[in-house]
Write a protein that holds these residues in place. Structure first.
Motif, PDB file in Angstrom:
ATOM      1  N   ARG A   1      10.682   7.226  21.801  1.00 20.69           N
ATOM      2  CA  ARG A   1      10.030   6.199  22.619  1.00 20.69           C
ATOM      3  C   ARG A   1       9.104   5.385  21.734  1.00 20.69           C
ATOM      4  O   ARG A   1       8.481   5.924  20.822  1.00 20.69           O
ATOM      5  CB  ARG A   1       9.253   6.849  23.759  1.00 20.69           C
ATOM      6  CG  ARG A   1      10.164   7.246  24.933  1.00 20.69           C
ATOM      7  CD  ARG A   1       9.506   8.253  25.823  1.00 20.69           C
ATOM      8  NE  ARG A   1       9.355   9.524  25.156  1.00 20.69           N
ATOM      9  CZ  ARG A   1       8.223  10.216  25.125  1.00 20.69           C
ATOM     10  NH1 ARG A   1       7.142   9.784  25.734  1.00 20.69           N
ATOM     11  NH2 ARG A   1       8.161  11.365  24.470  1.00 20.69           N
TER      12      ARG A   1
ATOM     13  N   ASN B   1      -6.400   9.493  17.679  1.00 15.57           N
ATOM     14  CA  ASN B   1      -6.591  10.342  18.857  1.00 15.57           C
ATOM     15  C   ASN B   1      -5.374  10.258  19.777  1.00 15.57           C
ATOM     16  O   ASN B   1      -4.916  11.258  20.317  1.00 15.57           O
ATOM     17  CB  ASN B   1      -7.849   9.928  19.616  1.00 15.57           C
ATOM     18  CG  ASN B   1      -9.101  10.143  18.787  1.00 15.57           C
ATOM     19  OD1 ASN B   1      -9.455  11.272  18.473  1.00 15.57           O
ATOM     20  ND2 ASN B   1      -9.740   9.060  18.390  1.00 15.57           N
ATOM     21  N   SER B   2      -4.855   9.041  19.951  1.00 11.63           N
ATOM     22  CA  SER B   2      -3.678   8.860  20.799  1.00 11.63           C
ATOM     23  C   SER B   2      -2.441   9.474  20.151  1.00 11.63           C
ATOM     24  O   SER B   2      -1.562   9.974  20.833  1.00 11.63           O
ATOM     25  CB  SER B   2      -3.405   7.376  21.032  1.00 11.63           C
ATOM     26  OG  SER B   2      -4.545   6.770  21.549  1.00 11.63           O
TER      27      SER B   2
ATOM     28  N   VAL C   1      12.324  18.354  16.299  1.00  4.14           N
ATOM     29  CA  VAL C   1      11.242  17.422  15.948  1.00  4.14           C
ATOM     30  C   VAL C   1      10.595  16.818  17.198  1.00  4.14           C
ATOM     31  O   VAL C   1       9.787  15.894  17.096  1.00  4.14           O
ATOM     32  CB  VAL C   1      11.708  16.281  15.004  1.00  4.14           C
ATOM     33  CG1 VAL C   1      12.139  16.852  13.663  1.00  4.14           C
ATOM     34  CG2 VAL C   1      12.811  15.458  15.625  1.00  4.14           C
ATOM     35  N   LYS C   2      10.932  17.361  18.361  1.00  4.29           N
ATOM     36  CA  LYS C   2      10.347  16.854  19.611  1.00  4.29           C
ATOM     37  C   LYS C   2       8.818  16.906  19.537  1.00  4.29           C
ATOM     38  O   LYS C   2       8.248  17.914  19.131  1.00  4.29           O
ATOM     39  CB  LYS C   2      10.828  17.699  20.789  1.00  4.29           C
ATOM     40  CG  LYS C   2      10.351  17.174  22.141  1.00  4.29           C
ATOM     41  CD  LYS C   2      10.916  18.047  23.265  1.00  4.29           C
ATOM     42  CE  LYS C   2      10.169  17.804  24.566  1.00  4.29           C
ATOM     43  NZ  LYS C   2      10.258  16.441  25.064  1.00  4.29           N
TER      44      LYS C   2
ATOM     45  N   ARG D   1       3.266  12.162  23.549  1.00  2.47           N
ATOM     46  CA  ARG D   1       4.244  13.122  24.039  1.00  2.47           C
ATOM     47  C   ARG D   1       5.528  12.415  24.367  1.00  2.47           C
ATOM     48  O   ARG D   1       5.481  11.353  24.951  1.00  2.47           O
ATOM     49  CB  ARG D   1       3.724  13.788  25.316  1.00  2.47           C
ATOM     50  CG  ARG D   1       2.743  14.849  25.020  1.00  2.47           C
ATOM     51  CD  ARG D   1       3.450  16.165  24.927  1.00  2.47           C
ATOM     52  NE  ARG D   1       2.740  17.113  24.111  1.00  2.47           N
ATOM     53  CZ  ARG D   1       3.298  18.272  23.735  1.00  2.47           C
ATOM     54  NH1 ARG D   1       4.516  18.563  24.070  1.00  2.47           N
ATOM     55  NH2 ARG D   1       2.627  19.105  23.013  1.00  2.47           N
TER      56      ARG D   1
ATOM     57  N   ARG E   1      -2.226  12.938  21.063  1.00  3.94           N
ATOM     58  CA  ARG E   1      -1.889  13.169  22.474  1.00  3.94           C
ATOM     59  C   ARG E   1      -0.474  12.721  22.804  1.00  3.94           C
ATOM     60  O   ARG E   1       0.029  12.997  23.872  1.00  3.94           O
ATOM     61  CB  ARG E   1      -2.853  12.395  23.375  1.00  3.94           C
ATOM     62  CG  ARG E   1      -4.148  13.085  23.634  1.00  3.94           C
ATOM     63  CD  ARG E   1      -4.938  12.383  24.719  1.00  3.94           C
ATOM     64  NE  ARG E   1      -5.336  11.035  24.341  1.00  3.94           N
ATOM     65  CZ  ARG E   1      -4.849   9.920  24.875  1.00  3.94           C
ATOM     66  NH1 ARG E   1      -3.928   9.988  25.821  1.00  3.94           N
ATOM     67  NH2 ARG E   1      -5.277   8.749  24.471  1.00  3.94           N
TER      68      ARG E   1
END
Lengths: 259, 419
Positions: A64, A253-254, A87-88, A259, A257
C-alpha cells in the motif's frame, strides 16, 4: 508603457517559438506535464506486482502506498508491504528530492527497528522486481536534462518523443526515451538505456483514468527487461486523492505504526 | 507418547510459571473483551504470523555432560492487529511460544506485545506490553534498554521479552520526546542446566537478587529525544531503574549445586546514538554512561558500513561493516564486548527470493578470543523461508563469557511458514 512592452512581446513571441531549441522544447514539455500533475496534495493507493522470470515462473508482491505532494521538492512516500507474508508489516519511508539524494528509512517490524538506509542504490531492484528505485521515485523536472526528438504516433495518438538524461547521482541509465501524449501530457512509454547505452528495459503505461477531473493515473504498468528476459507487471488500484494526509503521516513515528 | 506428555507438561508450565503480571493479564483480557464487543466499529482486524521448526547441530561434545547434544525446537508467533476511529486507535497482540527438545528453560512462552495505541497529530500514547528498539549499531546494542533480552532464543541477544509500559510520545518539529513508565521488571532468560550456549556453572533462575526492595515491581522510568537533521539521525536517552543486564555472582542453587546467581542493580543510564548516512556510507555511534551504587562506567561502540550496489553488473549489493566496542570496565565487564572489533560482510542478492547472507567475526584486541557468525536466509515459494545460522566460539582465557561456550559451535537450519 506597460502596454507597449506587451505589444513588443507579442510581436517577438512567434520568433522565439521558432528559435526554440530541441532542449528548450524538451524542457517545456516536461514543465507542462509537471504543471498538469500539480495540486493533488496527497494520495493513497494499493499496488500489486507480478514478477516473471524468463521461464514464466511468477511471484507476487502486494503493498500500500501513501504519497504527499511537497511544493518545491520531491514527494514524500510511505509504502507498507503486505505480501510476501515474511515481509508483511515492513515499511519504507522516502523523502524524495530532485537532485540531492533521497532520505530513506526502513522499518523492520520483528525488531521494531527503524533503519536509515543509503539511497545510493537508485539502480537497484525494488522488491526483486524489474522496477529500479529510480523508476518508482517521484519524477521532478530537475532530475533530467531534456531533448525533444520528434512527434510520433503511438496506437494512433500523437506523442512527443523526448530524450532525458538523468542529472542525479548513481543512475543506472545514460538516457531514457519517453513518449508523452500530446493531448494529456501523460507518459505512454519509456525506454531505458543502460550505462553502456544498450537498450535495457521498456516500460508501457496502460488503463489510464482521470481523477479529480485533472490527474491521469495508469492502472497497469508493464516493465520488460530485454537483457534478462524478466518482466514485472505493476497494477494499481483504489486510488484516492486529497484524503487529508499531512507531514505527520510521513514521519518516523508513523513509519513505526504503519500496517 | 512420552514426547507428547512432556509437551503437555511443558505447555502447562508456560501458564503456571508465566512471568506475566496479573495487571497486564487483566489489561489484555479487558482489551480483548472491548475489541470483541466493538467488532462492528473495527476498520481493520487481521491475524498473521509465523510458525517454524529448527534443528541445531553441535560440532563438539558439551563442556558439561548434563548439556544436550543436537537439538530440535519449534516456535509459534501469531499476531492480531485491529484498528479503529479512522486509524487513530489500534491494538496489537503478539503471543509467542517455543517447545525445545533438550532445554526446559528454552521451552517457554511470552507475550511479546499486547499494546493499545492512540495516535493524535501532536502525540501518541501507548499502554500495555510493548517492544521498543533504540540504536544504530549491529554488533552490540548499548543504548537499547527498554526490553529485556530473551537470551534462550538466540545467543546474539536480538530477541526481546515483552515489557509492560505506558509510553507518551510528544511529536514536535524539533523532534520526538518519548516518556516511558515501566511498572514491571522482566528477568533475563538463560539456558537451563541441560541447555547449550550458557554460562558455566549454569545460572540459577529461581533466586534472582535485586538491589531494590520492590524487586521486580520497582517502577522504572525512561525518556528519549530523537530527531533527524539532514543526513543525521540522532537520539539522546536516559533510563532510571533496574538494570536489564544482571551481574552473575558465583554461589549455590537451591540444591546446593554451584550456580551463578543473577544480581540486578539499580542504575541510571544516559545514552547517545547517532548515524550519519552519506552516500553509500553509514557512520554509526552509540555511547552510554551507567552509574550504579557499586561503580559507574562508560561504554561506546561505533563504526561504519559501506555498500557496493549492483556489484559485478548484477542486482546484488555487498556491504562491508566495521565496528569497535569499548567498555571502561575492561575484563570485569559482564559482556564479551569490552575491547573488540567486528568485521562483517553483508550480501543481498536482491532476487525474487530475497536471498541474504551476513558473515562476521568479532575479535578481542587483548585476549585470544573470537566469535564467528554466519546468518543466511532465502524465501521458498511465497509463504516459506529457510534460515541458516552458524556460530563458532574460541577462547583460551578461562572465565570469559566466550570460554564457557567454547565447545558450543553450532549450525542451525530453520524452516518457517508465514501466514
Amino acid at each position: 508603457m506597460r502596454i507597449r512592452l506587451l505589444m513588443v512581446l507579442f510581436v517577438l513571441l512567434p520568433l522565439s517559438a521558432l528559435a526554440e531549441t530541441a532542449e528548450e522544447k524538451g524542457l517545456a514539455i516536461a514543465v507542462e506535464a509537471d504543471k498538469r500533475d500539480t495540486g493533488w496534495h496527497d494520495s493513497k493507493s494499493e499496488l500489486e506486482m507480478v514478477l516473471r522470470n524468463k521461464n514464466g515462473d511468477e511471484s507476487q508482491r502486494a503493498m500500500r502506498n501513501k504519497s504527499l505532494e511537497v511544493e518545491g521538492d520531491g514527494d514524500k512516500t510511505l509504502i507498507v508491504f503486505d505480501a510476501p507474508k515474511d515481509v508483511k508489516g515492513t515499511a519504507f519511508l522516502s523523502f524524495t528530492h530532485a537532485v540531492k539524494p533521497d532520505d530513506q528509512w526502513l522499518y523492520l517490524p520483528a525488531l521494531k527497528r527503524v533503519k536509515r538506509i543509503s539511497s545510493s542504490n537508485k539502480s537497484g531492484p525494488f522488491m526483486g522486481s524489474e522496477f529500479a528505485y529510480e523508476d518508482i521515485s517521484s519524477q521532478e523536472i530537475e532530475k533530467y536534462k531534456y531533448k525533444y526528438i520528434k512527434d510520433e504516433a503511438i496506437d494512433g495518438r500523437p506523442t512527443f518523443l523526448v530524450e532525458r538524461y538523468p542529472q542525479y547521482k548513481n543512475s543506472g541509465y545514460t538516457r531514457q526515451l519517453a513518449w508523452i501524449d500530446q493531448e494529456t501530457y501523460r507518459v505512454t512509454k519509456v525506454e531505458f538505456y543502460d550505462r553502456k547505452d544498450s537498450l535495457l528495459k521498456t516500460l508501457t503505461y496502460h488503463d489510464y483514468k482521470k481523477y479529480l477531473e485533472q490527474y491521469w493515473r495508469a492502472h497497469r504498468m508493464e516493465m520488460i527487461n530485454h537483457q534478462t528476459g524478466k518482466s514485472t507487471t505493476l497494477a494499481w488500484k483504489d486510488f484516492s486523492f486529497n484524503t487529508g494526509l499531512t507531514e505527520r503521516d510521513f514521519d518516523k513515528n508513523s513509519l513505526k505504526r504503519a500496517r | 507418547m512420552s514426547g507428547f506428555a512432556s509437551l503437555l507438561e511443558r505447555s502447562a508450565r508456560w501458564f503456571a510459571f508465566s512471568a506475566v503480571p496479573v495487571a497486564v493479564k487483566h489489561f489484555v483480557l479487558v482489551s480483548l473483551i472491548f475489541l470483541s464487543t466493538n467488532v462492528a466499529a473495527l476498520e481493520k482486524s487481521e491475524w498473521s504470523g509465523a510458525v517454524a521448526a529448527e534443528y541445531r547441530f553441535f560440532f563438539e561434545d558439551p563442556v558439561d555432560p548434563r548439556q544436550h547434544g543436537n537439538n530440535a525446537s519449534a516456535w509459534f508467533e501469531p499476531q492480531y492487529y485491529a484498528e479503529w476511529s479512522q486509524g487513530r486507535q489500534s491494538f496489537l497482540f503478539v503471543p509467542f511460544g517455543r517447545v525445545d527438545q533438550g532445554d526446559d528453560e528454552r521451552t517457554h512462552a511470552d507475550i511479546r506485545e499486547a499494546i493499545w495505541t492512540y495516535a493524535a497529530p501532536q502525540w501518541e500514547l501507548r499502554a500495555g506490553i510493548g517492544k521498543v528498539f533504540w540504536g544504530v549499531t549491529e554488533a552490540v546494542h548499548l543504548v537499547d534498554i527498554i526490553n529485556q533480552t530473551d537470551l534462550v532464543e538466540n545467543p546474539d541477544g536480538e530477541e526481546k521479552l515483552g515489557q509492560p509500559m505506558v509510553n507518551l510520545a510528544w511529536i514536535q518539529n524539533w523532534g520526538t520526546l518519548d516518556f516511558f513508565v515501566l511498572p514491571y521488571f522482566r528477568e533475563r532468560t538463560f539456558p537451563g542446566v541441560n541447555g547449550r550456549l550458557r554460562p558455566s556453572p549454569p545460572v540459577d533462575l529461581d533466586n534472582p537478587v535485586y538491589e531494590s526492595s520492590a524487586e521486580r515491581n520497582h517502577i522504572d522510568y525512561a525518556a528519549r529525544w530523537s530527531h533527524f537533521i539532514g543526513d543525521w539521525d540522532l537520539g539522546v536517552s536516559v533510563f532510571n531503574g533496574t538494570s536489564r543486564i544482571p551481574v552473575l555472582n558465583p554461589g549455590l542453587d537451591g540444591n546446593g549445586q554451584p550456580a551463578l546467581i543473577p544480581f540486578y542493580p539499580l542504575i541510571t543510564q544516559f545514552g547517545l546514538d547517532a548515524q550519519a548516512t552519506i552516500g553509500s556510507w553509514l557512520w554509526k555511534l552509540e555511547a552510554i554512561h551507567v552509574s550504579a551504587k557499586a561503580d559507574s562506567f562508560y561504554a561506546a561502540t561505533g563504526g561504519l558500513e559501506y555498500s557496493f550496489f549492483g556489484v559485478f553488473e548484477s542486482a546484488a549489493d555487498i556491504g562491508l561493516l566495521f565496528e569497535y566496542t569499548y567498555d571502561q570496565r575492561k575484563d570485569l565487564a559482564p559482556t564479551p564486548f569490552q575491547n573488540d572489533i567486528l568485521w562483517a560482510v553483508r550480501l543481498a542478492l536482491n532476487d525474487e527470493q530475497s536471498t541474504e547472507l551476513l558473515v562476521g567475526i568479532v575479535r578481542d584486541l587483548e585476549r585470544t578470543e573470537h566469535t564467528l557468525s554466519l546468518e543466511a536466509s532465502r524465501r521458498l515459494g511465497s509463504s516459506w523461508t529457510l534460515g541458516v545460522e552458524a556460530r563458532g566460539f574460541s577462547s583460551s582465557v578461562a572465565g570469559t563469557p566466550t570460554y564457557a561456550v567454547r565447545q558450543d559451535d553450532y549450525l542451525q537450519v530453520e524452516i518457517a511458514y508465514h501466514f
